[in-house]
Scaffold this motif. Structure first.
Motif, PDB file in Angstrom:
ATOM      1  N   ASP A  63       1.176   1.840  -6.637  1.00 55.55           N
ATOM      2  CA  ASP A  63      -0.157   2.655  -6.412  1.00 55.55           C
ATOM      3  C   ASP A  63       0.138   3.585  -5.142  1.00 55.55           C
ATOM      4  O   ASP A  63      -0.398   4.728  -5.031  1.00 55.55           O
ATOM      5  N   LYS A  64       0.959   3.019  -4.281  1.00 54.88           N
ATOM      6  CA  LYS A  64       1.083   3.901  -2.814  1.00 54.88           C
ATOM      7  C   LYS A  64       2.722   3.546  -2.275  1.00 54.88           C
ATOM      8  O   LYS A  64       3.072   2.479  -2.475  1.00 54.88           O
ATOM      9  N   PHE A  65       3.270   4.667  -1.805  1.00 51.15           N
ATOM     10  CA  PHE A  65       4.519   4.555  -1.297  1.00 51.15           C
ATOM     11  C   PHE A  65       4.846   5.315  -0.167  1.00 51.15           C
ATOM     12  O   PHE A  65       4.663   6.515  -0.384  1.00 51.15           O
ATOM     13  N   MET A  66       4.710   4.875   1.101  1.00 51.15           N
ATOM     14  CA  MET A  66       4.761   5.600   2.142  1.00 51.15           C
ATOM     15  C   MET A  66       5.520   5.441   3.247  1.00 51.15           C
ATOM     16  O   MET A  66       5.940   4.049   3.338  1.00 51.15           O
ATOM     17  N   THR A  67       6.128   6.252   4.081  1.00 50.86           N
ATOM     18  CA  THR A  67       7.077   6.162   5.139  1.00 50.86           C
ATOM     19  C   THR A  67       6.134   5.616   6.429  1.00 50.86           C
ATOM     20  O   THR A  67       5.388   6.254   6.728  1.00 50.86           O
ATOM     21  N   VAL A  68       6.286   4.472   6.848  1.00 52.68           N
ATOM     22  CA  VAL A  68       5.705   3.724   8.105  1.00 52.68           C
ATOM     23  C   VAL A  68       6.316   4.256   9.317  1.00 52.68           C
ATOM     24  O   VAL A  68       5.504   4.628  10.192  1.00 52.68           O
ATOM     25  N   THR A  69       7.495   4.142   9.370  1.00 55.15           N
ATOM     26  CA  THR A  69       8.214   4.556  10.812  1.00 55.15           C
ATOM     27  C   THR A  69       9.661   5.051  10.367  1.00 55.15           C
ATOM     28  O   THR A  69      10.192   4.966   9.206  1.00 55.15           O
ATOM     29  N   ARG A  70       9.950   6.006  11.258  1.00 60.94           N
ATOM     30  CA  ARG A  70      11.311   6.657  11.168  1.00 60.94           C
ATOM     31  C   ARG A  70      12.036   6.515  12.547  1.00 60.94           C
ATOM     32  O   ARG A  70      11.398   6.466  13.519  1.00 60.94           O
ATOM     33  N   GLY A  71      13.274   6.681  12.731  1.00 60.55           N
ATOM     34  CA  GLY A  71      14.014   6.638  13.686  1.00 60.55           C
ATOM     35  C   GLY A  71      15.375   6.255  13.178  1.00 60.55           C
ATOM     36  O   GLY A  71      15.890   6.926  12.502  1.00 60.55           O
ATOM     37  N   VAL A  72      15.883   5.296  13.976  1.00 57.26           N
ATOM     38  CA  VAL A  72      17.289   4.705  13.480  1.00 57.26           C
ATOM     39  C   VAL A  72      17.084   4.273  12.160  1.00 57.26           C
ATOM     40  O   VAL A  72      17.881   4.255  11.340  1.00 57.26           O
ATOM     41  N   ASP A  73      15.971   3.402  11.810  1.00 54.15           N
ATOM     42  CA  ASP A  73      15.571   2.750  10.502  1.00 54.15           C
ATOM     43  C   ASP A  73      14.469   3.334  10.110  1.00 54.15           C
ATOM     44  O   ASP A  73      13.737   4.031  10.630  1.00 54.15           O
ATOM     45  N   THR A  74      14.157   3.063   8.772  1.00 60.44           N
ATOM     46  CA  THR A  74      12.987   3.576   7.972  1.00 60.44           C
ATOM     47  C   THR A  74      12.473   2.298   7.491  1.00 60.44           C
ATOM     48  O   THR A  74      13.085   1.440   6.949  1.00 60.44           O
ATOM     49  N   VAL A  75      11.182   2.192   7.371  1.00 58.34           N
ATOM     50  CA  VAL A  75      10.307   1.131   6.859  1.00 58.34           C
ATOM     51  C   VAL A  75       9.435   1.763   5.866  1.00 58.34           C
ATOM     52  O   VAL A  75       8.393   2.865   6.246  1.00 58.34           O
ATOM     53  N   TYR A  76       9.377   1.653   4.699  1.00 60.61           N
ATOM     54  CA  TYR A  76       8.484   2.111   3.782  1.00 60.61           C
ATOM     55  C   TYR A  76       7.261   0.925   3.415  1.00 60.61           C
ATOM     56  O   TYR A  76       7.461  -0.396   3.242  1.00 60.61           O
ATOM     57  N   GLU A  77       6.037   1.261   3.383  1.00 58.25           N
ATOM     58  CA  GLU A  77       4.833   0.493   2.958  1.00 58.25           C
ATOM     59  C   GLU A  77       4.537   0.755   1.577  1.00 58.25           C
ATOM     60  O   GLU A  77       4.356   2.036   1.115  1.00 58.25           O
TER      61      GLU A  77
END
Length: 89
Positions: free
Chosen positions: A43-57
């Protein structure tokens, strides 16, 4: 009176997961392909944080907890995925 119940359900449940990646490279397409192999609807795929690592919600529909566990296991096989977890709101 004869009564029978439909044992087969087509219910799907909405859940949100977090996918922690140890890269800043865009891996969206590859993860979507993996998710598609499980017949889940994203339903939804979004980037939560960026930097050295990436977190996808990722918000998706699953049939049951068993299917969700299989999705977690498959995503964790990817070399850049550090952790997957279910987001409880």
């Amino acid at each position: 009176i004869d009564v029978s119940w439909n044992e087969e359900t087509h219910d799907q449940y909405l859940t949100t997961i977090l996918v922690h990646c140890n890269t800043t490279d865009n891996k969206l397409l590859e993860m979507l392909q993996r998710l598609g192999s499980f017949n889940v609807y994203v339903d939804k795929f979004m980037t939560v944080t960026r930097g050295v690592d990436t977190v996808y919600e990722v918000t998706l529909f699953v049939k049951n907890l068993e299917q969700l566990d299989k999705v977690f296991l498959e995503l964790q096989k990817l070399p850049y995925v550090a952790k997957t977890e279910r987001l409880m709101k």
